[in-house]
Design a protein around this motif. Structure first.
Motif, PDB file in Angstrom:
ATOM      1  N   ARG A   3      -3.469  31.980   0.228  1.00  0.00           N
ATOM      2  CA  ARG A   3      -3.399  33.178   0.977  1.00  0.00           C
ATOM      3  C   ARG A   3      -2.689  34.223   0.008  1.00  0.00           C
ATOM      4  O   ARG A   3      -1.746  34.180  -0.703  1.00  0.00           O
ATOM      5  N   THR A   4      -3.540  35.242  -0.110  1.00  0.00           N
ATOM      6  CA  THR A   4      -3.059  36.525  -0.808  1.00  0.00           C
ATOM      7  C   THR A   4      -2.523  37.313   0.127  1.00  0.00           C
ATOM      8  O   THR A   4      -3.268  37.961   1.011  1.00  0.00           O
ATOM      9  N   VAL A   5      -1.625  38.246  -0.691  1.00  0.00           N
ATOM     10  CA  VAL A   5      -0.954  39.385   0.109  1.00  0.00           C
ATOM     11  C   VAL A   5      -0.743  40.360  -0.785  1.00  0.00           C
ATOM     12  O   VAL A   5      -0.215  40.180  -1.966  1.00  0.00           O
ATOM     13  N   GLN A   6      -1.540  41.528  -0.672  1.00  0.00           N
ATOM     14  CA  GLN A   6      -1.457  42.856  -1.551  1.00  0.00           C
ATOM     15  C   GLN A   6      -0.720  43.892  -1.195  1.00  0.00           C
ATOM     16  O   GLN A   6      -1.094  44.250   0.068  1.00  0.00           O
ATOM     17  N   VAL A   7       0.365  44.119  -1.701  1.00  0.00           N
ATOM     18  CA  VAL A   7       1.250  45.184  -1.465  1.00  0.00           C
ATOM     19  C   VAL A   7       0.959  46.373  -2.239  1.00  0.00           C
ATOM     20  O   VAL A   7       1.314  46.413  -3.373  1.00  0.00           O
ATOM     21  N   SER A  47       7.645  33.654   0.593  1.00  0.00           N
ATOM     22  CA  SER A  47       7.055  32.227   0.471  1.00  0.00           C
ATOM     23  C   SER A  47       7.663  31.428   1.621  1.00  0.00           C
ATOM     24  O   SER A  47       7.361  30.286   2.045  1.00  0.00           O
ATOM     25  N   LYS A  48       8.984  31.964   2.221  1.00  0.00           N
ATOM     26  CA  LYS A  48       9.442  31.091   3.372  1.00  0.00           C
ATOM     27  C   LYS A  48       8.792  31.482   4.789  1.00  0.00           C
ATOM     28  O   LYS A  48       8.882  30.728   5.657  1.00  0.00           O
ATOM     29  N   LEU A  49       8.005  32.692   4.639  1.00  0.00           N
ATOM     30  CA  LEU A  49       7.216  33.018   5.955  1.00  0.00           C
ATOM     31  C   LEU A  49       5.971  32.519   5.861  1.00  0.00           C
ATOM     32  O   LEU A  49       5.398  32.241   6.877  1.00  0.00           O
ATOM     33  N   VAL A  50       5.150  32.376   4.852  1.00  0.00           N
ATOM     34  CA  VAL A  50       3.819  32.005   4.480  1.00  0.00           C
ATOM     35  C   VAL A  50       3.620  30.916   3.590  1.00  0.00           C
ATOM     36  O   VAL A  50       3.986  31.186   2.377  1.00  0.00           O
ATOM     37  N   ASP A  51       2.905  29.774   3.900  1.00  0.00           N
ATOM     38  CA  ASP A  51       2.765  28.842   3.070  1.00  0.00           C
ATOM     39  C   ASP A  51       1.583  29.224   2.083  1.00  0.00           C
ATOM     40  O   ASP A  51       0.793  29.847   2.163  1.00  0.00           O
ATOM     41  N   ASP A  52       1.725  28.555   0.827  1.00  0.00           N
ATOM     42  CA  ASP A  52       0.407  28.683  -0.182  1.00  0.00           C
ATOM     43  C   ASP A  52       0.331  30.117  -0.270  1.00  0.00           C
ATOM     44  O   ASP A  52      -0.926  30.679  -0.228  1.00  0.00           O
ATOM     45  N   LEU A  53       1.259  31.024  -0.614  1.00  0.00           N
ATOM     46  CA  LEU A  53       0.929  32.235  -0.740  1.00  0.00           C
ATOM     47  C   LEU A  53       1.053  32.835  -2.305  1.00  0.00           C
ATOM     48  O   LEU A  53       1.628  32.409  -3.048  1.00  0.00           O
ATOM     49  N   GLU A  54       0.097  33.766  -2.460  1.00  0.00           N
ATOM     50  CA  GLU A  54       0.167  34.483  -3.757  1.00  0.00           C
ATOM     51  C   GLU A  54       0.259  36.072  -3.405  1.00  0.00           C
ATOM     52  O   GLU A  54      -0.340  36.703  -2.534  1.00  0.00           O
ATOM     53  N   LEU A  55       1.378  36.678  -4.059  1.00  0.00           N
ATOM     54  CA  LEU A  55       1.595  37.989  -3.917  1.00  0.00           C
ATOM     55  C   LEU A  55       1.269  38.791  -4.953  1.00  0.00           C
ATOM     56  O   LEU A  55       1.572  38.368  -6.234  1.00  0.00           O
ATOM     57  N   LEU A  56       0.580  39.736  -4.728  1.00  0.00           N
ATOM     58  CA  LEU A  56       0.338  40.840  -5.706  1.00  0.00           C
ATOM     59  C   LEU A  56       0.936  42.240  -5.180  1.00  0.00           C
ATOM     60  O   LEU A  56       0.566  42.797  -4.185  1.00  0.00           O
ATOM     61  N   VAL A  57       1.618  42.823  -6.154  1.00  0.00           N
ATOM     62  CA  VAL A  57       2.129  44.282  -5.839  1.00  0.00           C
ATOM     63  C   VAL A  57       1.794  45.143  -6.904  1.00  0.00           C
ATOM     64  O   VAL A  57       1.640  44.798  -8.073  1.00  0.00           O
ATOM     65  N   TRP A  69      -6.769  36.747   4.449  1.00  0.00           N
ATOM     66  CA  TRP A  69      -7.110  36.193   5.634  1.00  0.00           C
ATOM     67  C   TRP A  69      -6.538  36.717   6.899  1.00  0.00           C
ATOM     68  O   TRP A  69      -5.859  37.971   6.655  1.00  0.00           O
ATOM     69  N   LYS A  70      -6.726  36.411   8.043  1.00  0.00           N
ATOM     70  CA  LYS A  70      -6.368  37.055   9.331  1.00  0.00           C
ATOM     71  C   LYS A  70      -5.095  36.465   9.998  1.00  0.00           C
ATOM     72  O   LYS A  70      -5.552  35.497  10.391  1.00  0.00           O
ATOM     73  N   PRO A  71      -3.953  36.828   9.607  1.00  0.00           N
ATOM     74  CA  PRO A  71      -2.873  36.256  10.214  1.00  0.00           C
ATOM     75  C   PRO A  71      -2.803  36.442  11.798  1.00  0.00           C
ATOM     76  O   PRO A  71      -3.431  37.281  12.312  1.00  0.00           O
ATOM     77  N   GLU A  72      -2.142  35.524  12.297  1.00  0.00           N
ATOM     78  CA  GLU A  72      -2.287  35.466  13.679  1.00  0.00           C
ATOM     79  C   GLU A  72      -1.446  36.848  14.471  1.00  0.00           C
ATOM     80  O   GLU A  72      -2.185  37.228  15.254  1.00  0.00           O
ATOM     81  N   ASN A  73      -0.495  37.060  13.928  1.00  0.00           N
ATOM     82  CA  ASN A  73       0.215  38.271  14.269  1.00  0.00           C
ATOM     83  C   ASN A  73       0.338  39.187  12.970  1.00  0.00           C
ATOM     84  O   ASN A  73       1.382  39.347  12.681  1.00  0.00           O
ATOM     85  N   ILE A  74      -0.599  40.064  13.017  1.00  0.00           N
ATOM     86  CA  ILE A  74      -0.682  40.733  11.586  1.00  0.00           C
ATOM     87  C   ILE A  74       0.096  41.980  11.894  1.00  0.00           C
ATOM     88  O   ILE A  74       0.890  42.269  10.661  1.00  0.00           O
TER      89      ILE A  74
END
Length: 100
Positions: A3-7, A47-57, A69-74
């Motif tokens: 799962r990728t999160v882009q900040v 990484s404590k909040l979301v498993d298998d996470l890739e972060l891009l800042v 991806w579509k988190p349950e409570n975005i």
């Protein structure tokens, strides 16, 4: 699949410093260095909040948090990430990230 999160991070405004009555100079934030600092601080917290996470800042002109991806409570996750960004940025030493 990870799962990728882009900040999308917007550096603070440049700082005007008065050198004398008639002379001012501008100190500019190093946006890339700030983004690297933010990524290093956020990764262990997220990484404590979301498993298998890739972060891009990335440095951007408008702030945003994007998911591949579509988190349950975005909305709640965006708020948590925003709070974590504030927590990480509290520890910044401004002189290390400003031009001379």
């Amino acid at each position: 699949m990870s799962r990728t999160v882009q900040v999308r991070f917007v550096p603070p405004k440049d700082i005007q410093v008065r050198v004398s009555q008639t002379v001012t100079r501008t100190r500019v934030w190093d946006g890339e260095k700030l983004a690297t600092f933010l990524q290093a601080g956020l990764e262990p917290l997220l990484s404590k909040l979301v498993d298998d996470l890739e972060l891009l800042v990335v440095v951007a002109k408008a702030p945003d948090i994007r998911f591949n991806w579509k988190p349950e409570n975005i909305t709640a996750l965006r708020e948590q990430i925003g709070q974590l960004i504030g927590t990480v940025m509290e520890d910044i030493e401004a002189e290390e990230y400003l031009s001379e």
